[in-house]
Design an enzyme around this catalytic site. Structure first.
Site, PDB file in Angstrom:
ATOM      1  N   TYR A  23       0.828  -1.202   0.000  1.00  0.00           N
ATOM      2  CA  TYR A  23       0.000   0.000   0.000  1.00  0.00           C
ATOM      3  C   TYR A  23       0.867   1.260   0.000  1.00  0.00           C
ATOM      4  O   TYR A  23       0.552   2.242  -0.681  1.00  0.00           O
ATOM      5  CB  TYR A  23      -0.934   0.004   1.217  1.00  0.00           C
ATOM      6  CG  TYR A  23      -1.735   1.262   1.369  1.00  0.00           C
ATOM      7  CD1 TYR A  23      -2.848   1.501   0.555  1.00  0.00           C
ATOM      8  CD2 TYR A  23      -1.384   2.237   2.300  1.00  0.00           C
ATOM      9  CE1 TYR A  23      -3.581   2.663   0.677  1.00  0.00           C
ATOM     10  CE2 TYR A  23      -2.112   3.404   2.429  1.00  0.00           C
ATOM     11  CZ  TYR A  23      -3.209   3.615   1.615  1.00  0.00           C
ATOM     12  OH  TYR A  23      -3.929   4.777   1.737  1.00  0.00           O
ATOM     13  N   GLU A  24       1.970   1.230   0.755  1.00  0.00           N
ATOM     14  CA  GLU A  24       2.845   2.390   0.848  1.00  0.00           C
ATOM     15  C   GLU A  24       3.878   2.448  -0.277  1.00  0.00           C
ATOM     16  O   GLU A  24       4.787   3.276  -0.241  1.00  0.00           O
ATOM     17  CB  GLU A  24       3.538   2.414   2.218  1.00  0.00           C
ATOM     18  CG  GLU A  24       2.567   2.717   3.332  1.00  0.00           C
ATOM     19  CD  GLU A  24       3.235   2.898   4.680  1.00  0.00           C
ATOM     20  OE1 GLU A  24       4.436   2.588   4.839  1.00  0.00           O
ATOM     21  OE2 GLU A  24       2.538   3.363   5.599  1.00  0.00           O
ATOM     22  N   GLU A  83       4.310   2.459  15.273  1.00  0.00           N
ATOM     23  CA  GLU A  83       5.142   2.215  14.093  1.00  0.00           C
ATOM     24  C   GLU A  83       4.283   1.937  12.869  1.00  0.00           C
ATOM     25  O   GLU A  83       4.539   2.464  11.797  1.00  0.00           O
ATOM     26  CB  GLU A  83       6.100   1.046  14.360  1.00  0.00           C
ATOM     27  CG  GLU A  83       6.988   0.697  13.195  1.00  0.00           C
ATOM     28  CD  GLU A  83       8.006   1.781  12.842  1.00  0.00           C
ATOM     29  OE1 GLU A  83       8.555   1.702  11.731  1.00  0.00           O
ATOM     30  OE2 GLU A  83       8.255   2.699  13.640  1.00  0.00           O
ATOM     31  N   VAL A  87      -5.333  -1.331   8.304  1.00  0.00           N
ATOM     32  CA  VAL A  87      -6.588  -2.067   8.232  1.00  0.00           C
ATOM     33  C   VAL A  87      -6.785  -2.463   6.775  1.00  0.00           C
ATOM     34  O   VAL A  87      -6.611  -1.641   5.870  1.00  0.00           O
ATOM     35  CB  VAL A  87      -7.773  -1.215   8.739  1.00  0.00           C
ATOM     36  CG1 VAL A  87      -9.093  -1.950   8.543  1.00  0.00           C
ATOM     37  CG2 VAL A  87      -7.581  -0.840  10.199  1.00  0.00           C
ATOM     38  N   GLY A  93     -13.569   1.598   7.269  1.00  0.00           N
ATOM     39  CA  GLY A  93     -14.853   2.268   7.452  1.00  0.00           C
ATOM     40  C   GLY A  93     -15.721   1.619   8.517  1.00  0.00           C
ATOM     41  O   GLY A  93     -16.797   2.122   8.824  1.00  0.00           O
ATOM     42  N   GLY A  95     -14.622   1.083  11.674  1.00  0.00           N
ATOM     43  CA  GLY A  95     -14.192   1.520  12.989  1.00  0.00           C
ATOM     44  C   GLY A  95     -12.980   0.808  13.554  1.00  0.00           C
ATOM     45  O   GLY A  95     -12.590   1.067  14.699  1.00  0.00           O
ATOM     46  N   GLY A  97      -9.693   1.008  12.660  1.00  0.00           N
ATOM     47  CA  GLY A  97      -8.561   1.911  12.873  1.00  0.00           C
ATOM     48  C   GLY A  97      -8.768   2.772  14.103  1.00  0.00           C
ATOM     49  O   GLY A  97      -7.868   2.941  14.926  1.00  0.00           O
ATOM     50  N   ASN A 124      -0.611  10.366   1.839  1.00  0.00           N
ATOM     51  CA  ASN A 124      -1.699   9.505   2.307  1.00  0.00           C
ATOM     52  C   ASN A 124      -2.848  10.345   2.876  1.00  0.00           C
ATOM     53  O   ASN A 124      -3.095  10.377   4.076  1.00  0.00           O
ATOM     54  CB  ASN A 124      -1.160   8.507   3.334  1.00  0.00           C
ATOM     55  CG  ASN A 124      -2.137   7.385   3.617  1.00  0.00           C
ATOM     56  OD1 ASN A 124      -3.307   7.464   3.280  1.00  0.00           O
ATOM     57  ND2 ASN A 124      -1.642   6.342   4.257  1.00  0.00           N
ATOM     58  N   TYR A 131      -6.768  10.992  10.855  1.00  0.00           N
ATOM     59  CA  TYR A 131      -6.058  11.417  12.057  1.00  0.00           C
ATOM     60  C   TYR A 131      -6.521  12.799  12.511  1.00  0.00           C
ATOM     61  O   TYR A 131      -6.692  13.045  13.708  1.00  0.00           O
ATOM     62  CB  TYR A 131      -4.548  11.411  11.836  1.00  0.00           C
ATOM     63  CG  TYR A 131      -3.991  10.047  11.508  1.00  0.00           C
ATOM     64  CD1 TYR A 131      -4.495   8.893  12.085  1.00  0.00           C
ATOM     65  CD2 TYR A 131      -2.952   9.914  10.599  1.00  0.00           C
ATOM     66  CE1 TYR A 131      -3.980   7.645  11.782  1.00  0.00           C
ATOM     67  CE2 TYR A 131      -2.425   8.666  10.294  1.00  0.00           C
ATOM     68  CZ  TYR A 131      -2.947   7.539  10.888  1.00  0.00           C
ATOM     69  OH  TYR A 131      -2.446   6.306  10.591  1.00  0.00           O
TER      70      TYR A 131
END
Length: 158
Positions: A23-24, A83, A87, A93, A95, A97, A124, A131
């Site tokens: 993903y990253e 670190e 999800v 979506g 909940g 995270g 991101n 956040y």
């Protein structure tokens, strides 16, 4: 929904780390082995900890948070550095995270820790928005530096 990881969870934690790396856009950088994770998480001197988000219906792990302790010289107490938080896309979506972060915040409050900190890639936007909605603030004015591989070896040898 959230539970501490057990030694039996190492294979799924490893798989989730690999998914996060993809993903990253850094799959080639994720080199940790299940054996390394087992030692770090459950060896004689664990220095890192993990919690899993599990699906309420199936009980299958759908996400994880991997964290370790920090120390604030200014506050004089420990904190938590998150670190990795991940999800799986199909479970987002619901909940998970938020529940993982809530559990880490509870640990901080219960233990008297002053901070819960983490880094996020600047591209991101979904994570940044998430956040911010929780009330987290970016630490502008700070830049993360890192020594790895050859540079780390060079400094360590000198």
């Amino acid at each position: 929904m959230i539970r501490p990881a057990t030694p039996a969870d190492v294979p799924v934690i490893h798989a989730l780390i690999r998914e996060l790396a993809v993903y990253e856009k850094a799959a080639d950088e994720a080199r940790a082995t299940p054996e390394q994770l087992r030692e770090a998480l459950f060896g004689p001197h664990p220095a890192v900890f993990a919690h899993l988000a599990v699906d309420d219906t199936t009980g299958d792990p759908v996400g994880f948070a991997l964290w370790f302790l920090t120390f604030s010289t200014w506050r004089g107490v420990h904190g938590i550095h998150l670190e990795d938080l991940y999800v799986r896309p199909e479970a987002r979506g619901a909940g998970h995270g938020r529940a993982l972060l809530t559990e880490l915040a509870r640990i901080c409050v219960r233990r008297g820790y002053a901070r819960l900190e983490w880094s996020v890639l600047d591209w991101n936007e979904p994570a940044i928005g998430f956040y911010r909605a929780l009330g987290a603030s970016a630490q502008d004015g700070w830049t993360v530096y890192r020594l790895t591989d050859g540079a780390l070896g060079g400094v360590g040898a000198g």
